[in-house]
Design a protein around this motif. Sequence first.
Motif, short mmCIF file in Angstrom:
data_model
loop_
_atom_site.label_atom_id
_atom_site.label_comp_id
_atom_site.label_asym_id
_atom_site.label_seq_id
_atom_site.Cartn_x
_atom_site.Cartn_y
_atom_site.Cartn_z
N LEU A 97 0.83 -1.21 0.00
CA LEU A 97 0.00 0.00 0.00
C LEU A 97 0.86 1.26 0.00
O LEU A 97 0.49 2.27 -0.59
N TRP A 98 2.01 1.19 0.63
CA TRP A 98 2.94 2.32 0.60
C TRP A 98 3.59 2.43 -0.77
O TRP A 98 3.71 3.52 -1.32
N CYS A 99 3.96 1.30 -1.36
CA CYS A 99 4.62 1.30 -2.67
C CYS A 99 3.73 1.85 -3.77
O CYS A 99 4.20 2.52 -4.69
N ILE A 100 2.43 1.57 -3.71
CA ILE A 100 1.53 2.06 -4.76
C ILE A 100 0.92 3.40 -4.39
O ILE A 100 -0.05 3.85 -4.98
N ARG A 101 1.50 4.04 -3.37
CA ARG A 101 1.17 5.41 -2.99
C ARG A 101 -0.24 5.60 -2.44
O ARG A 101 -0.84 6.65 -2.62
N THR A 109 3.31 7.24 4.22
CA THR A 109 4.42 6.55 4.85
C THR A 109 4.02 5.11 5.14
O THR A 109 2.84 4.78 5.23
N ARG A 110 5.03 4.29 5.31
CA ARG A 110 4.76 2.89 5.60
C ARG A 110 4.18 2.73 7.00
O ARG A 110 3.35 1.85 7.24
N LEU A 131 -2.42 -6.48 -9.31
CA LEU A 131 -2.00 -7.02 -10.60
C LEU A 131 -0.59 -7.59 -10.53
O LEU A 131 -0.28 -8.60 -11.17
N ASP A 132 0.26 -6.92 -9.78
CA ASP A 132 1.66 -7.34 -9.64
C ASP A 132 2.24 -6.68 -8.40
O ASP A 132 1.65 -5.73 -7.87
N THR A 133 3.38 -7.16 -7.92
CA THR A 133 4.01 -6.55 -6.75
C THR A 133 5.27 -5.81 -7.19
O THR A 133 6.14 -6.39 -7.83
N PRO A 134 5.39 -4.54 -6.84
CA PRO A 134 6.57 -3.77 -7.23
C PRO A 134 7.77 -4.11 -6.34
O PRO A 134 7.62 -4.58 -5.22
N ASP A 135 8.96 -3.86 -6.86
CA ASP A 135 10.17 -4.10 -6.07
C ASP A 135 10.38 -3.00 -5.04
O ASP A 135 10.90 -3.25 -3.96
N ASN A 136 9.96 -1.79 -5.40
CA ASN A 136 10.16 -0.64 -4.54
C ASN A 136 9.02 0.34 -4.78
O ASN A 136 8.16 0.09 -5.62
N ARG A 137 9.02 1.47 -4.08
CA ARG A 137 7.98 2.48 -4.26
C ARG A 137 8.03 2.99 -5.70
O ARG A 137 9.11 3.29 -6.21
#
Length: 130
Positions: A7-11, A15-16, A61-67
């Motif tokens: 949820l933090w990575c996809i904005r 903050t986390r 849909l997919d998981t990002p590596d970072n924000r």
Amino acid sequence: MRVDKYLWCIRYFKTRSIATKACKEGKVRVNGDLIKPSREIYPTDKITVRKNQINYELMVLDTPDNRVGAKLVDIYCKDITPQEALQKLDLLKYSKDYYRKKGAGRPTKKDRRDIDDWFIEKNDENESES
């Protein structure tokens, strides 16, 4: 990937730690279940986030590596929030448009003019009755 980190990575959260707090308070559900912040998420999971009095629904849909940047968010999630929920947000904006709590400080210039107009109308009514 952990749900709070996702949820933090996809904005969705600034903050986390805010994302973690939302998970602990029960504002985040995955596939309809209340979860802990450490819950792993996978593609095709459905996440429901309660934020600003609205239940947002997301499809992973997919998981990002970072924000990720704001333009790339659509690669990793799909917003499936119903239109009715988004219309409620517009109604909330209109209801809060002109509302000041008592004791919120000095009146604004517009408030002062409205008060003056109200007193002038009352005086005109009293003079016409006499």
